[in-house]
Design a protein around this motif. Structure first.
Motif, mmCIF file in Angstrom:
data_model
loop_
_atom_site.group_PDB
_atom_site.id
_atom_site.type_symbol
_atom_site.label_atom_id
_atom_site.label_comp_id
_atom_site.label_asym_id
_atom_site.label_seq_id
_atom_site.Cartn_x
_atom_site.Cartn_y
_atom_site.Cartn_z
ATOM 1 N N ALA A 105 45.648 38.966 -40.951
ATOM 2 C CA ALA A 105 44.522 38.878 -40.020
ATOM 3 C C ALA A 105 43.829 40.223 -39.861
ATOM 4 O O ALA A 105 44.451 41.291 -39.909
ATOM 5 N N ASP A 106 42.501 40.148 -39.687
ATOM 6 C CA ASP A 106 41.759 41.319 -39.271
ATOM 7 C C ASP A 106 42.146 41.670 -37.832
ATOM 8 O O ASP A 106 42.635 40.809 -37.076
ATOM 9 N N ILE A 107 41.901 42.891 -37.432
ATOM 10 C CA ILE A 107 42.191 43.318 -36.056
ATOM 11 C C ILE A 107 40.923 43.889 -35.446
ATOM 12 O O ILE A 107 40.314 44.819 -35.989
ATOM 13 N N SER A 108 40.527 43.307 -34.345
ATOM 14 C CA SER A 108 39.371 43.817 -33.602
ATOM 15 C C SER A 108 39.823 45.002 -32.761
ATOM 16 O O SER A 108 40.847 44.926 -32.078
ATOM 17 N N VAL A 109 39.073 46.100 -32.821
ATOM 18 C CA VAL A 109 39.453 47.305 -32.083
ATOM 19 C C VAL A 109 38.362 47.675 -31.083
ATOM 20 O O VAL A 109 37.166 47.471 -31.330
ATOM 21 N N ALA A 110 38.806 48.202 -29.965
ATOM 22 C CA ALA A 110 37.931 48.804 -28.953
ATOM 23 C C ALA A 110 38.785 49.910 -28.318
ATOM 24 O O ALA A 110 39.382 49.716 -27.266
ATOM 25 N N GLN A 111 38.842 51.051 -29.000
ATOM 26 C CA GLN A 111 39.816 52.088 -28.647
ATOM 27 C C GLN A 111 39.101 53.318 -28.096
ATOM 28 O O GLN A 111 38.132 53.813 -28.672
ATOM 29 N N PHE A 112 39.617 53.799 -26.957
ATOM 30 C CA PHE A 112 39.089 55.015 -26.350
ATOM 31 C C PHE A 112 39.652 56.253 -27.048
ATOM 32 O O PHE A 112 40.830 56.294 -27.407
ATOM 33 N N LEU A 113 38.831 57.275 -27.184
ATOM 34 C CA LEU A 113 39.270 58.626 -27.519
ATOM 35 C C LEU A 113 38.845 59.512 -26.351
ATOM 36 O O LEU A 113 37.653 59.685 -26.092
ATOM 37 N N ARG A 114 39.826 60.070 -25.650
ATOM 38 C CA ARG A 114 39.555 60.772 -24.385
ATOM 39 C C ARG A 114 39.793 62.270 -24.568
ATOM 40 O O ARG A 114 40.754 62.697 -25.195
ATOM 41 N N TYR A 184 45.125 79.461 -19.722
ATOM 42 C CA TYR A 184 46.470 79.933 -19.398
ATOM 43 C C TYR A 184 47.431 79.498 -20.491
ATOM 44 O O TYR A 184 47.403 78.345 -20.928
ATOM 45 N N THR A 185 48.292 80.413 -20.890
ATOM 46 C CA THR A 185 49.244 80.026 -21.937
ATOM 47 C C THR A 185 50.352 79.129 -21.416
ATOM 48 O O THR A 185 51.138 78.612 -22.199
ATOM 49 N N ASN A 186 50.448 78.959 -20.106
ATOM 50 C CA ASN A 186 51.440 78.017 -19.586
ATOM 51 C C ASN A 186 50.807 76.684 -19.240
ATOM 52 O O ASN A 186 51.447 75.831 -18.653
ATOM 53 N N ALA A 187 49.520 76.504 -19.617
ATOM 54 C CA ALA A 187 48.823 75.252 -19.320
ATOM 55 C C ALA A 187 48.862 74.340 -20.541
ATOM 56 O O ALA A 187 48.580 74.774 -21.666
ATOM 57 N N TYR A 188 49.217 73.093 -20.326
ATOM 58 C CA TYR A 188 49.216 72.104 -21.388
ATOM 59 C C TYR A 188 47.963 71.244 -21.241
ATOM 60 O O TYR A 188 47.676 70.724 -20.164
ATOM 61 N N TYR A 189 47.229 71.116 -22.337
ATOM 62 C CA TYR A 189 45.992 70.335 -22.343
ATOM 63 C C TYR A 189 46.245 69.040 -23.092
ATOM 64 O O TYR A 189 46.938 69.020 -24.121
ATOM 65 N N GLU A 190 45.693 67.959 -22.570
ATOM 66 C CA GLU A 190 46.005 66.625 -23.097
ATOM 67 C C GLU A 190 44.812 66.054 -23.841
ATOM 68 O O GLU A 190 43.659 66.177 -23.418
ATOM 69 N N VAL A 191 45.090 65.417 -24.968
ATOM 70 C CA VAL A 191 44.140 64.517 -25.630
ATOM 71 C C VAL A 191 44.819 63.156 -25.687
ATOM 72 O O VAL A 191 46.048 63.068 -25.790
ATOM 73 N N ARG A 192 44.010 62.096 -25.632
ATOM 74 C CA ARG A 192 44.625 60.770 -25.505
ATOM 75 C C ARG A 192 43.757 59.719 -26.166
ATOM 76 O O ARG A 192 42.517 59.827 -26.216
ATOM 77 N N GLU A 193 44.430 58.692 -26.656
ATOM 78 C CA GLU A 193 43.741 57.467 -27.113
ATOM 79 C C GLU A 193 44.413 56.279 -26.436
ATOM 80 O O GLU A 193 45.634 56.267 -26.230
ATOM 81 N N ASN A 194 43.627 55.297 -26.048
ATOM 82 C CA ASN A 194 44.193 54.075 -25.461
ATOM 83 C C ASN A 194 43.170 52.954 -25.516
ATOM 84 O O ASN A 194 41.965 53.171 -25.713
ATOM 85 N N ASN A 195 43.658 51.726 -25.328
ATOM 86 C CA ASN A 195 42.758 50.583 -25.280
ATOM 87 C C ASN A 195 42.282 50.355 -23.846
ATOM 88 O O ASN A 195 42.561 51.155 -22.956
ATOM 89 N N TRP A 196 41.604 49.241 -23.616
ATOM 90 C CA TRP A 196 41.068 48.985 -22.269
ATOM 91 C C TRP A 196 42.169 48.712 -21.264
ATOM 92 O O TRP A 196 41.943 48.784 -20.058
ATOM 93 N N GLU A 197 43.381 48.419 -21.730
ATOM 94 C CA GLU A 197 44.516 48.232 -20.826
ATOM 95 C C GLU A 197 45.259 49.552 -20.604
ATOM 96 O O GLU A 197 46.340 49.582 -20.018
ATOM 97 N N PHE A 198 44.693 50.652 -21.089
ATOM 98 C CA PHE A 198 45.271 52.005 -20.955
ATOM 99 C C PHE A 198 46.607 52.165 -21.688
ATOM 100 O O PHE A 198 47.397 53.041 -21.368
ATOM 101 N N ASP A 199 46.853 51.318 -22.655
ATOM 102 C CA ASP A 199 48.045 51.429 -23.486
ATOM 103 C C ASP A 199 47.690 52.314 -24.676
ATOM 104 O O ASP A 199 46.809 51.967 -25.476
ATOM 105 N N GLY A 200 48.345 53.464 -24.782
ATOM 106 C CA GLY A 200 47.998 54.367 -25.872
ATOM 107 C C GLY A 200 48.954 55.534 -25.959
ATOM 108 O O GLY A 200 50.074 55.494 -25.437
ATOM 109 N N THR A 201 48.537 56.590 -26.641
ATOM 110 C CA THR A 201 49.381 57.769 -26.841
ATOM 111 C C THR A 201 48.635 59.031 -26.424
ATOM 112 O O THR A 201 47.403 59.081 -26.455
#
Length: 658
Positions: A105-114, A184-201
């Motif tokens: 099956a094909d997969i329909s995607v609607a994925q956020f890049l934050r 700051y070198t002690n600051a962690y910056y986040e990048v994230r991807e997730n779907n509309w249900e906020f399930d992601g990495t």
């Protein structure tokens, strides 16, 4: 020059949290890659939804790719190679793949890049370059197969479309340092991807600087320092075991973890600012060849307990010179020890569990080893009277490999000799965590017969400290036992005493001028030097001595340990033991005293100024101290440095000009 201090134990650091430093002026590159993913292979396992869509977020710079998001591993941007000051681009990526087999099956995607600003409440100083929807580059798709929208402005984008089986795409959006925000070198910056249900990495990255491990102050070669905490939280060198401490060995002792891989992984000698490094006690050997913890536990010490035994500890690597150390007072006794006289740059904190000293006992004297040992709760970090555990024959076992322990628990002192007496305690931290702690002392029984105290070998101490050589001062049995097994006047272990006349603190129970540690001159009552009794001993002539700890907290002598006279003409209980003088007391404390509802001195009700006369109803005991209960029912201290029995009035001297 102030030094960084690492405390193995309760995660206490003299170095404060590593903050902003001259990030743009340090150019000592020690790595070739713009991104550092750890010594292990780059993590490239994507997450997968139930429909077969693989998905991951990562970043890239100068052709180097980070770990995939979705694990605890992080990525470092090496500022020595990828310089923020030049405001170069780096890229945030979204990886998507339809893992269904060909014909599936094909997969329909609607994925956020934050983007980092979206995930940091606007504080992250990294922005998309231009319009992220038009700047994004899609690799692997066909023309018109995917669209990119911005439902929430420039804080994120959404990739819409459909993936065929086994098809993958990579979406890259250029980001850059905005040149305004602080990094700051002690600051962690986040990048994230997730779907509309906020399930992601998510992937966490930070900017770091390589550190030269050969010159890093913490890794200064030499012995590890070993300390314990006293009752006031001060770190004290454990001088009895310091000579046995291991020599620092970077390759054997230290585990470096730059990207949060966890215990048991090592980045070798690559160390970045604000990375984690762990000091591994289980891998070390003492100078006498014993395993490190065996050496300490056979000398009365144990690891610190904080819901686990701290046989290792994790620390954060601060860039040398990059921050200003704080100066907490509780490190004052350590500051001149680290990096001096063969001591290196790291301190191990341990806990005293069994405390006992070598003793000299007159021949044929009854000497019970349990009366001469102090037991501390191994789960508590501070060694204080509050953490003492009562010693019994059930919790502390006594043995001797060259002497005889009688049936009543006493040591056989009928024959002169030097006897090894070993105390053993089983420390139980949990059902599965136990440690055996032991302490061996030498008990010397000199030759000659017992002569009811005899004459003292300490001829020069008799008059200055209530000395020995006075048979009436060496009673062999108490007239009113007070639980010490000693004369009725003897203060119990843990009680506070103070000196009413000039006395000395000695290294040994047999006083000699060469053994003096501190002189305490006679002073007014409110300033009298105070001690906590930790044990007892007798001089060679039989004079009773208190083993004490100096608790004069504002004095340079605070924390010193030794022996003082137990002569009542020189040393008394700090707390009144009875209410006399017509049941009146006078406040003599400079700042007055407080009254309380309860005898544990809680529920403050009032403050009485100096020279106030108070009517006393009775004297009550509270643990090892006493309190006065006033006629109105309130409680106040019975400390002789703060109040005096009877009515005492201030004398005012006035002069007049003629």
């Amino acid at each position: 020059m102030k030094k960084q201090i690492r405390i193995i134990g309760h995660f206490a650091l003299l170095l404060g949290v590593f903050g902003l430093f001259g990030l743009f002026g340090l150019n000592n590159a020690r790595a070739d890659s713009s991104l550092y993913n750890g010594a292990a292979p780059r993590y490239t396992t994507p997450a997968k939804y139930s429909n077969g869509l693989e998905h991951a977020v990562y970043i890239s710079a100068n052709g180097d790719n980070s770990n995939y998001g979705g694990s605890s591993r992080q990525t470092l941007i090496n500022n020595d190679v990828w310089k923020l000051s030049n405001k170069p681009y780096f890229y945030e990526h979204l990886y998507l793949k339809n893992s269904n087999p060909t014909g599936g099956a094909d997969i329909s995607v609607a994925q956020f890049l934050r983007f980092p600003k979206d995930l940091s409440g606007g504080s992250a100083p990294f922005l998309p370059v231009g319009d992220p929807a038009t700047a994004a580059v899609i690799t692997g798709g066909t023309l018109g197969q995917f669209t990119i929208t911005k439902p929430y402005g420039n804080s994120n984008i959404v990739i819409n479309g459909s993936l065929k089986p086994q098809q993958s795409i990579d979406v890259a959006v250029p980001l850059a340092y905005d040149g305004i925000g602080l990094v700051y070198t002690n600051a962690y910056y986040e990048v994230r991807e997730n779907n509309w249900e906020f399930d992601g990495t998510s992937l966490y990255f930070r900017v770091g600087l390589p550190i030269d491990v050969q010159t890093y102050p913490d890794f200064m070669k030499g012995q590890y320092l070993v300390t314990y905490k006293d009752q006031d939280g001060y770190y004290r060198q454990a001088t009895d075991v310091q000579p046995l401490m291991p020599q620092f060995n970077l390759e054997n002792d230290i585990e470096i973890d730059n990207v949060n891989k966890g215990l048991g992984t090592n980045d070798g000698t690559t160390l970045f600012s604000n990375a984690t490094y762990r000091v591994l006690g289980d891998q070390m050997s003492a100078n006498n060849g014993q395993p490190f913890w065996d050496m300490l536990q056979s000398r009365g010490y144990a690891p610190v307990w904080t819901n686990r035994l701290l046989t290792y500890e994790s620390f954060t690597a601060g860039y040398p010179g990059g921050s200003t150390p704080t100066d907490p007072d509780y490190f004052k006794y350590m500051r001149d020890i680290l990096n001096h006289n063969g001591i290196g740059g790291i301190n191990w904190q341990v806990v005293k569990v069994l405390v006992a000293d070598n003793a000299t006992v007159t021949r044929n004297t009854k000497w019970n080893p349990l009366d001469h040992v102090t037991l501390y709760d191994p789960k508590q970090q501070n060694n204080s009277t509050a953490t003492e555990i009562p010693v019994t024959k059930d919790n502390v076992k006594v043995t001797s490999n060259n002497g005889h322990i009688n049936s009543d628990g006493t040591l056989d002192t009928s024959t002169p000799g030097v006897y090894n007496v070993t105390y053993t305690y089983e420390a139980v931290y949990s059902d599965s965590v136990k440690r055996t702690i032991s302490k061996t002392i030498q008990v010397t029984v000199p030759g000659g017969s017992h002569n009811n105290g005899g004459s003292s070998t300490n001829s020069n101490a008799g008059n200055e400290n209530g000395g020995s050589g006075n048979s009436s001062w060496n009673p062999t049995t108490p007239s009113n036992p007070n639980g010490t097994g000693l004369p009725n006047y003897a203060a119990v272990k843990g009680a506070a005493v103070y000196a009413t006349k000039t006395i000395y603190l000695y290294k040994d129970a047999t006083f000699r001028k060469t053994q003096r540690i501190v002189k305490y001159p006679k002073v007014k009552q409110t300033d009298r030097p105070m001690f906590v009794v930790t044990g007892y001993s007798r001089s060679n002539g039989g004079a009773l001595r208190y083993k004490v700890r100096d608790v004069n907290h504002k004095s340079k002598t605070a924390g010193k340990v030794g022996y003082i006279t137990a002569n009542r003409n020189y040393v008394e209980n700090v707390y009144y033991q009875s209410a006399r003088w017509n049941k009146k007391i006078t406040v003599i404390a400079k700042n007055g005293i407080h009254a309380y509802k309860n005898k544990n001195l809680t529920g403050r009700t009032k403050t009485y100024k100096k020279w106030t006369i108070l009517n006393v109803k009775r004297l009550v005991k509270h643990n090892l101290t006493t309190r006065y209960q006033l006629k109105n029912g309130d409680y106040v201290t019975a400390n002789k440095k703060l109040v005096i029995e009877g009515e005492s009035h201030r004398i005012v001297v006035m002069s007049y000009k003629k």
